[in-house]
Design a protein around this motif. Structure first.
Motif, PDB file in Angstrom:
ATOM      1  N   MET A 120       0.835  -1.198   0.000  1.00 40.51           N
ATOM      2  CA  MET A 120       0.000   0.000   0.000  1.00 40.51           C
ATOM      3  C   MET A 120       0.876   1.257   0.000  1.00 40.51           C
ATOM      4  O   MET A 120       0.574   2.233  -0.685  1.00 40.51           O
ATOM      5  CB  MET A 120      -0.930  -0.017   1.206  1.00 40.51           C
ATOM      6  N   ALA A 121       1.958   1.226   0.753  1.00 39.98           N
ATOM      7  CA  ALA A 121       2.862   2.377   0.791  1.00 39.98           C
ATOM      8  C   ALA A 121       3.631   2.525  -0.520  1.00 39.98           C
ATOM      9  O   ALA A 121       4.008   3.636  -0.891  1.00 39.98           O
ATOM     10  CB  ALA A 121       3.841   2.234   1.952  1.00 39.98           C
ATOM     11  N   SER A 122       3.832   1.437  -1.220  1.00 39.82           N
ATOM     12  CA  SER A 122       4.539   1.501  -2.506  1.00 39.82           C
ATOM     13  C   SER A 122       3.693   2.109  -3.600  1.00 39.82           C
ATOM     14  O   SER A 122       4.216   2.460  -4.660  1.00 39.82           O
ATOM     15  CB  SER A 122       4.968   0.102  -2.943  1.00 39.82           C
ATOM     16  N   ALA A 123       2.427   2.255  -3.385  1.00 34.49           N
ATOM     17  CA  ALA A 123       1.537   2.834  -4.388  1.00 34.49           C
ATOM     18  C   ALA A 123       1.629   4.351  -4.387  1.00 34.49           C
ATOM     19  O   ALA A 123       0.692   5.041  -4.725  1.00 34.49           O
ATOM     20  CB  ALA A 123       0.101   2.382  -4.131  1.00 34.49           C
ATOM     21  N   ARG A 124       2.766   4.854  -4.023  1.00 36.67           N
ATOM     22  CA  ARG A 124       2.993   6.300  -4.002  1.00 36.67           C
ATOM     23  C   ARG A 124       3.357   6.776  -5.403  1.00 36.67           C
ATOM     24  O   ARG A 124       3.785   5.996  -6.235  1.00 36.67           O
ATOM     25  CB  ARG A 124       4.113   6.633  -3.028  1.00 36.67           C
ATOM     26  N   PRO A 125       3.255   8.052  -5.648  1.00 36.78           N
ATOM     27  CA  PRO A 125       3.558   8.588  -6.984  1.00 36.78           C
ATOM     28  C   PRO A 125       5.049   8.798  -7.175  1.00 36.78           C
ATOM     29  O   PRO A 125       5.528   9.913  -7.263  1.00 36.78           O
ATOM     30  CB  PRO A 125       2.803   9.910  -7.000  1.00 36.78           C
ATOM     31  N   ALA A 126       5.810   7.727  -7.247  1.00 33.97           N
ATOM     32  CA  ALA A 126       7.265   7.853  -7.308  1.00 33.97           C
ATOM     33  C   ALA A 126       7.790   8.171  -8.693  1.00 33.97           C
ATOM     34  O   ALA A 126       8.879   8.666  -8.829  1.00 33.97           O
ATOM     35  CB  ALA A 126       7.912   6.557  -6.815  1.00 33.97           C
ATOM     36  N   SER A 127       7.048   7.880  -9.720  1.00 35.09           N
ATOM     37  CA  SER A 127       7.605   8.063 -11.052  1.00 35.09           C
ATOM     38  C   SER A 127       6.813   9.063 -11.884  1.00 35.09           C
ATOM     39  O   SER A 127       6.697   8.924 -13.083  1.00 35.09           O
ATOM     40  CB  SER A 127       7.635   6.718 -11.767  1.00 35.09           C
ATOM     41  N   ARG A 128       6.271  10.046 -11.271  1.00 31.96           N
ATOM     42  CA  ARG A 128       5.495  11.044 -12.004  1.00 31.96           C
ATOM     43  C   ARG A 128       6.431  12.091 -12.595  1.00 31.96           C
ATOM     44  O   ARG A 128       7.319  12.585 -11.924  1.00 31.96           O
ATOM     45  CB  ARG A 128       4.506  11.723 -11.068  1.00 31.96           C
ATOM     46  N   SER A 129       6.186  12.447 -13.820  1.00 34.46           N
ATOM     47  CA  SER A 129       7.020  13.455 -14.472  1.00 34.46           C
ATOM     48  C   SER A 129       6.766  14.846 -13.912  1.00 34.46           C
ATOM     49  O   SER A 129       7.591  15.735 -14.049  1.00 34.46           O
ATOM     50  CB  SER A 129       6.761  13.446 -15.976  1.00 34.46           C
ATOM     51  N   ALA A 130       5.641  15.055 -13.267  1.00 36.18           N
ATOM     52  CA  ALA A 130       5.325  16.372 -12.731  1.00 36.18           C
ATOM     53  C   ALA A 130       6.243  16.759 -11.567  1.00 36.18           C
ATOM     54  O   ALA A 130       6.280  17.912 -11.164  1.00 36.18           O
ATOM     55  CB  ALA A 130       3.876  16.408 -12.269  1.00 36.18           C
ATOM     56  N   TRP A 131       7.022  15.799 -11.029  1.00 34.60           N
ATOM     57  CA  TRP A 131       7.980  16.127  -9.979  1.00 34.60           C
ATOM     58  C   TRP A 131       9.044  17.083 -10.495  1.00 34.60           C
ATOM     59  O   TRP A 131       9.656  17.813  -9.750  1.00 34.60           O
ATOM     60  CB  TRP A 131       8.648  14.850  -9.482  1.00 34.60           C
ATOM     61  N   CYS A 132       9.275  17.056 -11.779  1.00 31.26           N
ATOM     62  CA  CYS A 132      10.344  17.865 -12.347  1.00 31.26           C
ATOM     63  C   CYS A 132       9.902  19.269 -12.694  1.00 31.26           C
ATOM     64  O   CYS A 132      10.678  20.045 -13.217  1.00 31.26           O
ATOM     65  CB  CYS A 132      10.898  17.182 -13.594  1.00 31.26           C
ATOM     66  N   CYS A 133       8.668  19.605 -12.400  1.00 32.62           N
ATOM     67  CA  CYS A 133       8.223  20.961 -12.706  1.00 32.62           C
ATOM     68  C   CYS A 133       8.753  21.917 -11.643  1.00 32.62           C
ATOM     69  O   CYS A 133       8.995  21.533 -10.514  1.00 32.62           O
ATOM     70  CB  CYS A 133       6.695  21.032 -12.786  1.00 32.62           C
ATOM     71  N   PRO A 134       8.958  23.185 -11.980  1.00 30.01           N
ATOM     72  CA  PRO A 134       9.519  24.137 -11.018  1.00 30.01           C
ATOM     73  C   PRO A 134       8.646  24.380  -9.804  1.00 30.01           C
ATOM     74  O   PRO A 134       9.152  24.712  -8.756  1.00 30.01           O
ATOM     75  CB  PRO A 134       9.655  25.427 -11.845  1.00 30.01           C
TER      76      PRO A 134
END
Length: 136
Positions: A120-134
């Motif tokens: 359940m904890a692994s279902a986090r948004p770890a690979s979202r491209s939006a992390w790279c937005c300013p």
């Protein structure tokens, strides 16, 4: 080379903050992959130490996958509502605590529950491209 080409090359370089973010996210994905791979190798030892049946061993593996698949969409939605960084750090903390508890358990049902929580904890948004937005 003209000035426009040099400026275009300069704009494409990543800042140290983005490189650090990439390292953290790759580390989180590595932990997820390592967890799944490690359990497959450790199943014979888990069976011997905890006295589990074959069906219970299947639940050790399936508990993680069930928790991960069941909350994958919810994890992304929670990140959209609450903030990606906050959800990522909270899920990483839950993953760490569940890993510690999973390593200390002495019964099969507790191990399966710990694996479910880890999934359940692994279902986090770890690979979202939006992390790279300013604005993250």
């Amino acid at each position: 080379m003209d000035t426009a080409t040099i400026l275009a090359e300069t704009d494409r370089r990543w800042s140290p903050r983005l490189w650090g973010l990439l390292v953290v996210l790759c580390g989180a994905l590595f932990l997820d992959a390592l967890d799944v791979s490690m359990v497959g190798v450790a199943l014979p030892s888990i069976r011997a130490d905890l006295g589990l049946s074959t069906a219970s061993l299947q639940w050790v593996v399936s508990g993680y996958v069930l928790g991960y698949g069941g909350l994958l969409l919810l994890g992304g939605r929670a990140a959209d509502l609450l903030g990606r960084r906050r959800v990522f750090l909270a899920a990483l903390a839950v993953f760490a605590v569940a890993s510690l508890l999973g390593g200390l358990v002495s019964s099969g049902p507790l191990l399966i529950a710990a694996r479910l929580v880890k999934g359940m904890a692994s279902a986090r948004p770890a690979s979202r491209s939006a992390w790279c937005c300013p604005g993250c």
